[in-house]
Scaffold this motif. Structure first.
Motif, PDB file in Angstrom:
ATOM      1  N   TYR A  51       0.814  -1.210   0.000  1.00  0.00           N
ATOM      2  CA  TYR A  51       0.000   0.000   0.000  1.00  0.00           C
ATOM      3  C   TYR A  51       0.851   1.265   0.000  1.00  0.00           C
ATOM      4  O   TYR A  51       0.325   2.356   0.140  1.00  0.00           O
ATOM      5  CB  TYR A  51      -0.896   0.032   1.251  1.00  0.00           C
ATOM      6  CG  TYR A  51      -1.826  -1.155   1.382  1.00  0.00           C
ATOM      7  CD1 TYR A  51      -2.937  -1.284   0.557  1.00  0.00           C
ATOM      8  CD2 TYR A  51      -1.588  -2.135   2.336  1.00  0.00           C
ATOM      9  CE1 TYR A  51      -3.789  -2.366   0.687  1.00  0.00           C
ATOM     10  CE2 TYR A  51      -2.444  -3.220   2.466  1.00  0.00           C
ATOM     11  CZ  TYR A  51      -3.532  -3.328   1.635  1.00  0.00           C
ATOM     12  OH  TYR A  51      -4.371  -4.394   1.756  1.00  0.00           O
TER      13      TYR A  51
ATOM     14  N   PHE B 232     -10.321  -0.575   4.244  1.00  0.00           N
ATOM     15  CA  PHE B 232     -10.164  -1.077   5.607  1.00  0.00           C
ATOM     16  C   PHE B 232     -11.369  -0.878   6.520  1.00  0.00           C
ATOM     17  O   PHE B 232     -11.435  -1.497   7.583  1.00  0.00           O
ATOM     18  CB  PHE B 232      -8.919  -0.445   6.255  1.00  0.00           C
ATOM     19  CG  PHE B 232      -7.639  -0.894   5.613  1.00  0.00           C
ATOM     20  CD1 PHE B 232      -7.138  -2.165   5.861  1.00  0.00           C
ATOM     21  CD2 PHE B 232      -6.956  -0.070   4.747  1.00  0.00           C
ATOM     22  CE1 PHE B 232      -5.962  -2.594   5.267  1.00  0.00           C
ATOM     23  CE2 PHE B 232      -5.779  -0.484   4.153  1.00  0.00           C
ATOM     24  CZ  PHE B 232      -5.275  -1.749   4.405  1.00  0.00           C
TER      25      PHE B 232
ATOM     26  N   LYS C  85     -13.401  -4.147   7.845  1.00  0.00           N
ATOM     27  CA  LYS C  85     -12.646  -4.933   8.826  1.00  0.00           C
ATOM     28  C   LYS C  85     -12.522  -4.190  10.146  1.00  0.00           C
ATOM     29  O   LYS C  85     -12.623  -4.777  11.212  1.00  0.00           O
ATOM     30  CB  LYS C  85     -11.238  -5.237   8.300  1.00  0.00           C
ATOM     31  CG  LYS C  85     -11.097  -6.570   7.667  1.00  0.00           C
ATOM     32  CD  LYS C  85      -9.643  -6.845   7.361  1.00  0.00           C
ATOM     33  CE  LYS C  85      -9.539  -8.034   6.438  1.00  0.00           C
ATOM     34  NZ  LYS C  85      -8.194  -8.265   5.989  1.00  0.00           N
ATOM     35  N   MET C  86     -12.282  -2.887  10.063  1.00  0.00           N
ATOM     36  CA  MET C  86     -12.061  -2.111  11.283  1.00  0.00           C
ATOM     37  C   MET C  86     -13.361  -1.904  12.058  1.00  0.00           C
ATOM     38  O   MET C  86     -13.348  -1.845  13.285  1.00  0.00           O
ATOM     39  CB  MET C  86     -11.395  -0.764  10.963  1.00  0.00           C
ATOM     40  CG  MET C  86      -9.996  -0.920  10.383  1.00  0.00           C
ATOM     41  SD  MET C  86      -8.907  -1.964  11.390  1.00  0.00           S
ATOM     42  CE  MET C  86      -8.318  -3.131  10.183  1.00  0.00           C
TER      43      MET C  86
ATOM     44  N   SER D 217       2.916  -4.372   9.154  1.00  0.00           N
ATOM     45  CA  SER D 217       1.629  -4.378   8.466  1.00  0.00           C
ATOM     46  C   SER D 217       0.876  -3.061   8.662  1.00  0.00           C
ATOM     47  O   SER D 217       0.667  -2.625   9.795  1.00  0.00           O
ATOM     48  CB  SER D 217       0.794  -5.540   9.017  1.00  0.00           C
ATOM     49  OG  SER D 217      -0.567  -5.373   8.704  1.00  0.00           O
TER      50      SER D 217
ATOM     51  N   GLU E 247      -2.254  -2.670   7.911  1.00  0.00           N
ATOM     52  CA  GLU E 247      -3.531  -3.079   8.500  1.00  0.00           C
ATOM     53  C   GLU E 247      -3.392  -3.278  10.005  1.00  0.00           C
ATOM     54  O   GLU E 247      -4.265  -2.889  10.782  1.00  0.00           O
ATOM     55  CB  GLU E 247      -4.034  -4.371   7.855  1.00  0.00           C
ATOM     56  CG  GLU E 247      -5.376  -4.822   8.389  1.00  0.00           C
ATOM     57  CD  GLU E 247      -5.909  -6.062   7.709  1.00  0.00           C
ATOM     58  OE1 GLU E 247      -6.652  -6.803   8.377  1.00  0.00           O
ATOM     59  OE2 GLU E 247      -5.612  -6.284   6.516  1.00  0.00           O
TER      60      GLU E 247
ATOM     61  N   ILE F  94      -3.357   0.140  11.689  1.00  0.00           N
ATOM     62  CA  ILE F  94      -4.720   0.689  11.786  1.00  0.00           C
ATOM     63  C   ILE F  94      -5.505  -0.058  12.868  1.00  0.00           C
ATOM     64  O   ILE F  94      -6.202   0.550  13.678  1.00  0.00           O
ATOM     65  CB  ILE F  94      -5.473   0.588  10.436  1.00  0.00           C
ATOM     66  CG1 ILE F  94      -4.812   1.459   9.383  1.00  0.00           C
ATOM     67  CG2 ILE F  94      -6.934   0.999  10.600  1.00  0.00           C
ATOM     68  CD1 ILE F  94      -5.413   1.310   7.986  1.00  0.00           C
ATOM     69  N   ARG F  95      -5.378  -1.369  12.883  1.00  0.00           N
ATOM     70  CA  ARG F  95      -6.097  -2.204  13.846  1.00  0.00           C
ATOM     71  C   ARG F  95      -5.765  -1.798  15.283  1.00  0.00           C
ATOM     72  O   ARG F  95      -6.635  -1.720  16.126  1.00  0.00           O
ATOM     73  CB  ARG F  95      -5.732  -3.666  13.600  1.00  0.00           C
ATOM     74  CG  ARG F  95      -6.477  -4.641  14.443  1.00  0.00           C
ATOM     75  CD  ARG F  95      -6.019  -6.080  14.121  1.00  0.00           C
ATOM     76  NE  ARG F  95      -7.045  -6.987  14.506  1.00  0.00           N
ATOM     77  CZ  ARG F  95      -7.999  -7.455  13.719  1.00  0.00           C
ATOM     78  NH1 ARG F  95      -8.038  -7.118  12.455  1.00  0.00           N
ATOM     79  NH2 ARG F  95      -8.916  -8.266  14.187  1.00  0.00           N
TER      80      ARG F  95
END
Length: 188
Positions: free
Chosen positions: A10, A32, A35-36, A73, A75, A78-79
């Motif tokens: 990304y 995202f 998922k978030m 990652s 992701e 962000i997670r």
């Protein structure tokens, strides 16, 4: 034959988003957000609150995008923000309480794993029914993969409190699942 990449790069999109490119930010959000929202929902019972927390989490993502160093990652980065935002919401709502009156001496007691035909939404409802402290530690440990030391630091509790909360959550879930299995198999 088409080769599917398991790890998506990304970096170009992130780079454009860091420069304030709204289209790139929107693409990241669209990629995202589902998922978030799921991550936030694991911690927060009400869907509309989980959605608000996810949106405020994305505000932090875009505000602090410059601090992401393209290491690890994206992701996962962000997670972590979403988990922290969800926990902050629980604190603001004063729902994050921990049962510390009786620490268990041996939280490594065997908890049997059982098979069940329950659907994911039924299991989520069972998790939602747990006291907030149990639920939060359970999700951090069993779903997110945090260690007890990390949970203790994040929630500002002792490691033994984290272990106790997990033990009690598992025990309570097992009891609920056993009850549901008996009802669905007609043995009770």
């Amino acid at each position: 034959m088409k080769v599917v990449s398991l790890h998506k790069d990304y970096s170009k999109l992130i780079s454009r988003a860091k420069k304030g490119n709204r289209k790139a930010q929107h693409e990241l959000f669209e990629m995202f957000a589902p998922k978030m929202l799921s991550v936030c929902r694991q911690y927060l019972k009400r869907g509309e609150i989980a959605e608000e927390v996810m949106l405020s989490g994305f505000m932090k993502v875009f505000t602090h995008l410059g601090s992401y160093k393209n290491e690890g990652s994206f992701e996962g980065w962000i997670r972590r923000i979403m988990v922290n935002e969800s926990i902050s919401q629980l604190r603001r709502d004063k729902k994050l309480l921990f049962d510390t009156e009786k620490e268990l001496e041996n939280t490594n007691e065997h908890v049997a794993y059982i098979e069940t035909a329950l659907e994911v939404d039924e299991i989520q409802k069972m998790i939602d029914a747990l006291p907030e402290g149990y639920k939060t530690v359970f999700v951090l440990y069993a779903v997110e993969g945090y260690k007890h030391s990390e949970i203790a630091e994040l929630l500002k509790i002792s490691e033994s409190t984290s272990k106790t909360q997990l033990f009690k959550a598992r025990k309570m879930l097992q009891k609920t699942i056993n009850k549901e299995n008996k009802l669905s198999y007609g043995t009770h």
